[in-house]
Design a protein around this motif. Structure first.
Motif, PDB file in Angstrom:
ATOM      1  N   UNK A 377       0.829  -1.204   0.000  1.00 30.77           N
ATOM      2  CA  UNK A 377       0.000   0.000   0.000  1.00 30.77           C
ATOM      3  C   UNK A 377       0.864   1.253   0.000  1.00 30.77           C
ATOM      4  N   UNK A 378       0.506   2.196  -0.856  1.00 36.15           N
ATOM      5  CA  UNK A 378       1.163   3.502  -0.897  1.00 36.15           C
ATOM      6  C   UNK A 378       0.292   4.554  -0.211  1.00 36.15           C
ATOM      7  N   UNK A 379      -1.008   4.495  -0.461  1.00 34.24           N
ATOM      8  CA  UNK A 379      -1.962   5.403   0.198  1.00 34.24           C
ATOM      9  C   UNK A 379      -3.213   4.604   0.535  1.00 34.24           C
ATOM     10  N   UNK A 380      -3.574   4.570   1.809  1.00 29.10           N
ATOM     11  CA  UNK A 380      -4.711   3.767   2.272  1.00 29.10           C
ATOM     12  C   UNK A 380      -5.885   4.694   2.557  1.00 29.10           C
ATOM     13  N   UNK A 381      -6.944   4.544   1.774  1.00 26.87           N
ATOM     14  CA  UNK A 381      -8.096   5.434   1.968  1.00 26.87           C
ATOM     15  C   UNK A 381      -9.361   4.722   1.495  1.00 26.87           C
ATOM     16  N   UNK A 382      -9.985   5.213   0.400  1.00 23.33           N
ATOM     17  CA  UNK A 382     -11.261   4.655  -0.038  1.00 23.33           C
ATOM     18  C   UNK A 382     -11.161   3.145  -0.248  1.00 23.33           C
ATOM     19  N   UNK A 383     -12.160   2.437   0.280  1.00 25.39           N
ATOM     20  CA  UNK A 383     -12.221   0.990   0.141  1.00 25.39           C
ATOM     21  C   UNK A 383     -11.565   0.227   1.280  1.00 25.39           C
ATOM     22  N   UNK A 384     -10.657   0.891   1.993  1.00 25.63           N
ATOM     23  CA  UNK A 384      -9.918   0.224   3.074  1.00 25.63           C
ATOM     24  C   UNK A 384     -10.121   0.905   4.429  1.00 25.63           C
ATOM     25  N   UNK A 385     -10.099   2.210   4.477  1.00 25.88           N
ATOM     26  CA  UNK A 385     -10.314   2.925   5.734  1.00 25.88           C
ATOM     27  C   UNK A 385     -11.817   3.047   6.000  1.00 25.88           C
ATOM     28  N   UNK A 386     -12.232   2.933   7.269  1.00 20.19           N
ATOM     29  CA  UNK A 386     -11.418   2.802   8.480  1.00 20.19           C
ATOM     30  C   UNK A 386     -11.386   1.376   9.048  1.00 20.19           C
ATOM     31  N   UNK A 387     -11.166   0.370   8.190  1.00 20.77           N
ATOM     32  CA  UNK A 387     -11.042  -0.997   8.712  1.00 20.77           C
ATOM     33  C   UNK A 387      -9.927  -1.031   9.756  1.00 20.77           C
ATOM     34  N   UNK A 388     -10.164  -1.647  10.907  1.00 20.25           N
ATOM     35  CA  UNK A 388      -9.159  -1.622  11.975  1.00 20.25           C
ATOM     36  C   UNK A 388      -8.079  -2.676  11.795  1.00 20.25           C
ATOM     37  N   UNK A 389      -6.943  -2.407  12.423  1.00 24.55           N
ATOM     38  CA  UNK A 389      -5.862  -3.379  12.562  1.00 24.55           C
ATOM     39  C   UNK A 389      -5.984  -3.982  13.956  1.00 24.55           C
ATOM     40  N   UNK A 702      11.066   2.278   1.592  1.00 24.25           N
ATOM     41  CA  UNK A 702      10.604   0.920   1.322  1.00 24.25           C
ATOM     42  C   UNK A 702       9.265   0.884   0.593  1.00 24.25           C
ATOM     43  N   UNK A 703       8.800   2.041   0.092  1.00 24.73           N
ATOM     44  CA  UNK A 703       7.741   1.975  -0.902  1.00 24.73           C
ATOM     45  C   UNK A 703       8.371   1.822  -2.292  1.00 24.73           C
ATOM     46  N   UNK A 704       9.693   1.909  -2.338  1.00 30.48           N
ATOM     47  CA  UNK A 704      10.455   1.596  -3.541  1.00 30.48           C
ATOM     48  C   UNK A 704      10.460   0.076  -3.699  1.00 30.48           C
ATOM     49  N   UNK A 705       9.713  -0.418  -4.670  1.00 26.99           N
ATOM     50  CA  UNK A 705       9.525  -1.870  -4.794  1.00 26.99           C
ATOM     51  C   UNK A 705      10.820  -2.588  -5.157  1.00 26.99           C
ATOM     52  N   UNK A 706      11.697  -1.935  -5.898  1.00 26.11           N
ATOM     53  CA  UNK A 706      12.964  -2.568  -6.267  1.00 26.11           C
ATOM     54  C   UNK A 706      13.857  -2.734  -5.046  1.00 26.11           C
ATOM     55  N   UNK A 729       0.646   1.763   4.583  1.00 22.89           N
ATOM     56  CA  UNK A 729       1.800   2.318   3.865  1.00 22.89           C
ATOM     57  C   UNK A 729       3.074   2.306   4.706  1.00 22.89           C
ATOM     58  N   UNK A 730       4.230   2.011   4.088  1.00 25.00           N
ATOM     59  CA  UNK A 730       5.498   2.129   4.806  1.00 25.00           C
ATOM     60  C   UNK A 730       5.916   3.583   4.991  1.00 25.00           C
ATOM     61  N   UNK A 732       5.015   7.872   5.524  1.00 27.30           N
ATOM     62  CA  UNK A 732       4.451   8.583   6.681  1.00 27.30           C
ATOM     63  C   UNK A 732       2.940   8.424   6.800  1.00 27.30           C
ATOM     64  N   UNK A 733       2.290   7.912   5.757  1.00 25.61           N
ATOM     65  CA  UNK A 733       0.867   7.623   5.856  1.00 25.61           C
ATOM     66  C   UNK A 733       0.548   6.486   6.798  1.00 25.61           C
ATOM     67  N   UNK A 734       1.577   5.780   7.287  1.00 24.82           N
ATOM     68  CA  UNK A 734       1.346   4.662   8.198  1.00 24.82           C
ATOM     69  C   UNK A 734       1.817   4.885   9.616  1.00 24.82           C
ATOM     70  N   UNK A 735       2.543   6.009   9.884  1.00 25.49           N
ATOM     71  CA  UNK A 735       3.152   6.112  11.214  1.00 25.49           C
ATOM     72  C   UNK A 735       2.140   6.370  12.328  1.00 25.49           C
ATOM     73  N   UNK A 736       0.931   6.833  11.974  1.00 24.35           N
ATOM     74  CA  UNK A 736      -0.082   7.021  13.018  1.00 24.35           C
ATOM     75  C   UNK A 736      -0.358   5.693  13.736  1.00 24.35           C
ATOM     76  N   UNK A 737      -0.296   4.593  12.997  1.00 27.00           N
ATOM     77  CA  UNK A 737      -0.523   3.270  13.582  1.00 27.00           C
ATOM     78  C   UNK A 737       0.552   2.957  14.617  1.00 27.00           C
ATOM     79  N   UNK A 738       1.808   3.246  14.273  1.00 30.44           N
ATOM     80  CA  UNK A 738       2.900   3.026  15.210  1.00 30.44           C
ATOM     81  C   UNK A 738       2.835   3.946  16.411  1.00 30.44           C
TER      82      UNK A 738
END
Length: 749
Positions: A377-389, A702-706, A729-730, A732-738
Motif C-alpha cells: 500500500x502507498x496510500x490507504x483510503x477509499x475501500x480500506x479505511x477505516x477498517x481496523x488493525x 521501502x515503498x520503492x519496490x525494487x 503504507x510504509x 508517513x501515511x502509516x506512522x499514526x498506527x505506530x
C-alpha cells in the motif's frame, strides 16, 4: 431452544441483516436480528440440529463484503415465543465498532444500470446491499438510512417495497434509491441536469476538455489520457508540472492494452475496493506527460455507477476515450474537494459535474504497488479505511495518534483495535489543519472513542504536533511524543500483529532524531516497549534546510564538497554551487544527517536523472524507474564495518563510474543492489550479536519496490524472517498506527 448470537466485524452496511433473515428461512429459524452499533445481535429459536447448521452457515455463507471477526453464541432461557423471524429496529450499545468502507458498484447493479427494462436504467446512484457508499455518507452508528446523508432522499413506494422485501437484493439496503427518488446530478452554473449533464461532460472529455466529477469521496479532475494537449492543460491548471496522474480505464481489457497485469494484480484492480494500482507500462499509447520518465501507470477501474455512465452512456459519441486521467480535485497541498462551493472556487475546468448527495467524510483513492506479486500500500483510503488493525495485547486504553506531517492519516485505538483514518494529506496548509481537526472529531463520534492519551511526532515544529497539543489541552489528557522512526517500525509490527523483538530498519527522507540530528537511515533493536539505535548509514552534512528535499542537487553538492566536479556534472549554476559550498564550510543552515531519502536524491542528481523535484519523492521514483530498465547483474562491492553502512563509499564509487561514462541505468541499478546488500549485511551482524532472527522494514524508502524486493531477497538468503507492509503504507501515511501502539503500550527509548 433459543440461542443469542452476537456477530462482530464488518456486519453493518453489507446486507448482513437481510442475509440472516434469508438464512433463518432456509433453516426454519424463528427470532430476530438487529444492529447494535458495535455488532449484530440475533435471537434464534428452532430445532437443535437446525440451529447448529444456522450458526455454521453464518460464517460459511456470509455476504462477500462482510468480515466476521468473532461470533459469540450463548443459550438462553426465555419465555418469549417467536412466531416469525424479523429484522427489528436498530438499537445502540457501546462496544467495538466496525464501519464498512465504501464499496465499488457490484456486477449485478452494473448490469441493471444498462438494462433499458430496469427501473434504474442509467441511474447514477444505483446500489444494493453489496455495494455503494458507506463511510462517506455515514453520520454515526448503527448504520441506518436516517443516520446517513441519504436521509434527505425519502424512498419512493417502489424502492420502499424492495427495501422491505426479504428476497430482494435491496432488502434493508440503506442507500437504496432510483431515478425518481434518488440524488440528482447537474452541471454547476449551468442548466444541464441528470442525463443531459452526463452527456455534456462526455462531449467535453471527448473533445479534449477538462471536467470535474464528484465521486464517492470527493471531486476528480478528468481528461482524455491519450490527448497530450489535454493532459498538459490539466497540469497547468493544477500547477503540477510532472507528478504522475492516475488513469481510470474503461474496463480490464483497456487496462491490459496499456499495462502488464499479473493475475493477482487483476484480482485487486477489479476488487470491491477498486484501488489505484501501479502497473508496468506495456508499449503504452497513453500520453507521455501523464507519467513522464516513470515506467509505471497508476491504473484503476470505474467504481461508481456515474463513472460507468461517463464511459458508456448511450449517446451519439461513438469513440469516447477508453482511458481518462482521473486525479484528485484539489488545490496543491490541500485535501480533495467535497462540496460545490469549494469546487467552484478551487477547480479550473470546462465543467463541474456535481450532485446533491452530501459527502460527510473525505476519502481519496487508495494507491497500491506490488512487491514480489503481493500488495504494498502507498496510500490507504477509499475501500480500506477505516477498517481496523487488530493487535494482540494492546489493552483497553483509548488513544488518538495524530500521525505525520506529510501524507497524513490519524489513528484512533481502543480494545486491541487500531483504526487508521482515510488519507488527509500534507498538513502544512492551514486549510488542511482544519480538515484534520474536523475529521478527527467526526471519527471520534463515529467510532465512539474518547481518547485518554494523544500521541504525535517528536518534531517540535510540525503542525500535527501543534494540533496534538491543542487536543491534549482541550480534552485534559496526556500528550506523548513518539520518535518518528520508531513509530515507523511499530506500524510494521502492528500490521503484522507481531509483539516480539526485531531488527527494525527505518529508511526515509526526514525524521527528528533523538540526538537532534536528522535521521532517515536507521537500524534499531526494538520491540513494542522500547528501542535502541544500533546502526545507520554514513553521516553527512546537509545544507539548505527545507529546500533540500525539493532541490536534489543540494544533497549532491553536500556529499561532493567539490566545486569543479559539481560544475562538470552541471548540477546547477556556478552561483548556487558556490553558495552551497560556502554554507557547508561555514556550517550555515546545516544539519548532520543520516537521511537515506537525501542519499537517493544525491545519486539521482549526479546521474543526471533528477536535479530539482516538482513533487515529493520525484528524484527517487525516477532513479528507480531508470534502474528497472537495466539488465546488468552486480556483485557486492562493500562491507559494513562497525555497524556503519558505507553509503559514503557507495556514493563515491557511483560518482567515479559516472565520470568514467558508465551507463546511467546500470548505475541506478548498482545503487539499489549495493544499498540492499549493505542493509542485509548490517542486519546479519546484528542478528549474530543478538540472536534476533526477525527484521522489520519500514519508512518511505521501502515503498520503492525494487529496493524492498532486493533487500528481502538478501535477508532471506541470510536466514532472516522479514516483516514488511502490505495494506498499511510504509511511508508517513502509516506512522499514526505506530504512534498509537507506542502510546497504548507506554513505549520508551
Amino acid at each position: 431452544m433459543i440461542k443469542n448470537i452476537k456477530v462482530f466485524g464488518i456486519v453493518q452496511g453489507v446486507g448482513f441483516r437481510p442475509f440472516i433473515s434469508r438464512l433463518a428461512d432456509e433453516f426454519f429459524i424463528l427470532g430476530s436480528v438487529a444492529n447494535k452499533g458495535s455488532y449484530v445481535e440475533i435471537f434464534a429459536s428452532g430445532a437443535a440440529e437446525n440451529l447448529e447448521k444456522f450458526v455454521t452457515a453464518i460464517t460459511e455463507k456470509a455476504p462477500p463484503r462482510s468480515a466476521i471477526l468473532k461470533i459469540d453464541v450463548t443459550e438462553i432461557s426465555a419465555e418469549k415465543n417467536f412466531t416469525s423471524f424479523e429484522i427489528i429496529e436498530s438499537e445502540h450499545e457501546a462496544g467495538d465498532i466496525f464501519v464498512s468502507p465504501d464499496i465499488a458498484i457490484c456486477e449485478n447493479c452494473a448490469r441493471e444500470l444498462f438494462n433499458p427494462a430496469d427501473k434504474r436504467y442509467l441511474h447514477p446512484f444505483i446500489n444494493c446491499t453489496a455495494c455503494g457508499p458507506r463511510l462517506t455518507i455515514l453520520e454515526n452508528m448503527p448504520y441506518d438510512r436516517e443516520r446517513t446523508s441519504m436521509k434527505n432522499f425519502p424512498m419512493c413506494e417502489s424502492c420502499k417495497a424492495e427495501y422491505f422485501k426479504p428476497n430482494s437484493r435491496r432488502f434493508d439496503a440503506q442507500p437504496i434509491c432510483c431515478n425518481d427518488c434518488g440524488p440528482k446530478v447537474y452541471i454547476l452554473n449551468s442548466q444541464e441536469k441528470n442525463h443531459d449533464a452526463i452527456k455534456k461532460v462526455r462531449k467535453i472529455l471527448a473533445s479534449g476538455g477538462i471536467a470535474a466529477i464528484k465521486g464517492i469521496g470527493g471531486f476528480h479532475l478528468a481528461c482524455d489520457a491519450k490527448n497530450f494537449d489535454a493532459v498538459q492543460k490539466l497540469r497547468e491548471s493544477k500547477f503540477r508540472p510532472s507528478k504522475p496522474f492516475a488513469i481510470m480505464f474503461k474496463d480490464i481489457d483497456a487496462a491490459q492494452a496499456e499495462c502488464i497485469l499479473t493475475d493477482n494484480q487483476k484480482i485487486f484492480l477489479d476488487s470491491p475496493q477498486k484501488p489505484i494500482i501501479l502497473l508496468q507500462k506495456n508499449n503504452s499509447t497513453i500520453a507521455e506527460n501523464v507519467a513522464p520518465n516513470i515506467n509505471k501507470i497508476g491504473a484503476m477501474l470505474p467504481y461508481t455507477p456515474l463513472h460507468l455512465l461517463i464511459f458508456n452512456f448511450p449517446d451519439e459519441i461513438k469513440n469516447f476515450p477508453a482511458a481518462l486521467v482521473m486525479t484528485s480535485g484539489n488545490p496543491s497541498g490541500v485535501p480533495i474537494t467535497i462540496d460545490d462551493e469549494d469546487a467552484l472556487k478551487n477547480l479550473e475546468c470546462d465543467a463541474i459535474l456535481s450532485n446533491n448527495r452530501k459527502i460527510l467524510m473525505r476519502a481519496d483513492d487508495s494507491v497500491m504497488d506490488f512487491i514480489d506479486n503481493e500488495p504494498s500500500m502507498i496510500r490507504r483510503s477509499r475501500g480500506y479505511a477505516p477498517l481496523p488493525i487488530f493487535f494482540d495485547g494492546a489493552g483497553n486504553n483509548s488513544v488518538l495518534a495524530i500521525g505525520g506531517e506529510l501524507k497524513n492519516t490519524f489513528c484512533l485505538a481502543k480494545n486491541n483495535l487500531l483504526y487508521p483514518s482515510p488519507y488527509i494529506g500534507d498538513v502544512e496548509d492551514l486549510r488542511t489543519v482544519e480538515i484534520l481537526k474536523n475529521s478527527i472529531r467526526r471519527m471520534m463520534d463515529l467510532l465512539e472513542i474518547r481518547p485518554e492519551i494523544v500521541a504525535c511526532d517528536l518534531h517540535p515544529r510540525y503542525q500535527t504536533s501543534k494540533v496534538a497539543a491543542e487536543i491534549s489541552q482541550e480534552m485534559q489528557i496526556p500528550l506523548v511524543k513518539i520518535p518518528h522512526h520508531y513509530a515507523h517500525i511499530l506500524s510494521c509490527l502492528a500490521e503484522n500483529n507481531f509483539g516480539g523483538e526485531v531488527i527494525g530498519v527505518a529508511f526515509d527522507g526526514t525524521g527528528y532524531g533523538d540526538d537532534g540530528t536528522i535521521w532517515g537511515g536507521e537500524i534499531f533493536i526494538c520491540d513494542t516497549k522500547s528501542y535502541r539505535r544500533v546502526s545507520h548509514i554514513a553521516k553527512f552534512k546537509q545544507a539548505g534546510g527545507d529546500k533540500s528535499p525539493k532541490e536534489s542537487w543540494r544533497s549532491a553538492v553536500s556529499m561532493l564538497k567539490d566545486f569543479s566536479v559539481a560544475k562538470n556534472l552541471n548540477l546547477t549554476d556556478e552561483k548556487n554551487i558556490s553558495a552551497q559550498i560556502l554554507m557547508l564550510e561555514k556550517n550555515l543552515n546545516c544539519v548532520e544527517s543520516t537521511s537515506c531519502g537525501r542519499l537517493f536524491d544525491a545519486v539521482s542528481a549526479i546521474l543526471g536523472i533528477c536535479k530539482i523535484s516538482s513533487y515529493e519523492g520525484e528524484a527517487a521514483m525516477k532513479l528507480q524507474s531508470a534502474a528497472e530498465t537495466s539488465k546488468k547483474n552486480f556483485d557486492c562491492d562493500f562491507e559494513v564495518e562497525n555497524l556503519i553502512l558505507p553509503t559514503d563509499k557507495l556514493f563515491t564509487e557511483i560518482l567515479s563510474r559516472r565520470l568514467n561514462g558508465e551507463n546511467v541505468a546500470d548505475l541506478a541499478k548498482y545503487f539499489h543492489v549495493q544499498l540492499a546488500e549493505i542493509i542485509a549485511q548490517a542486519c546479519e551482524i546484528i542478528s549474530f550479536q543478538t540472536k534476533i532472527k526477525t527484521v522489520a522494514l519500514s519508512g518511505g524508502c521501502f515503498q520503492n519496490s525494487l529496493l524492498t524486493s532486493l533487500t528481502i531477497e538478501k535477508l532471506k538468503l541470510r536466514g532472516l524472517k522479514v516483516l514488511r507492509h502490505r495494506l498499511i503504507p510504509p511511508n508517513d501515511g502509516g506512522i499514526c498506527l505506530g504512534q498509537a501502539l507506542a502510546a497504548i503500550l507506554g513505549a520508551r527509548n
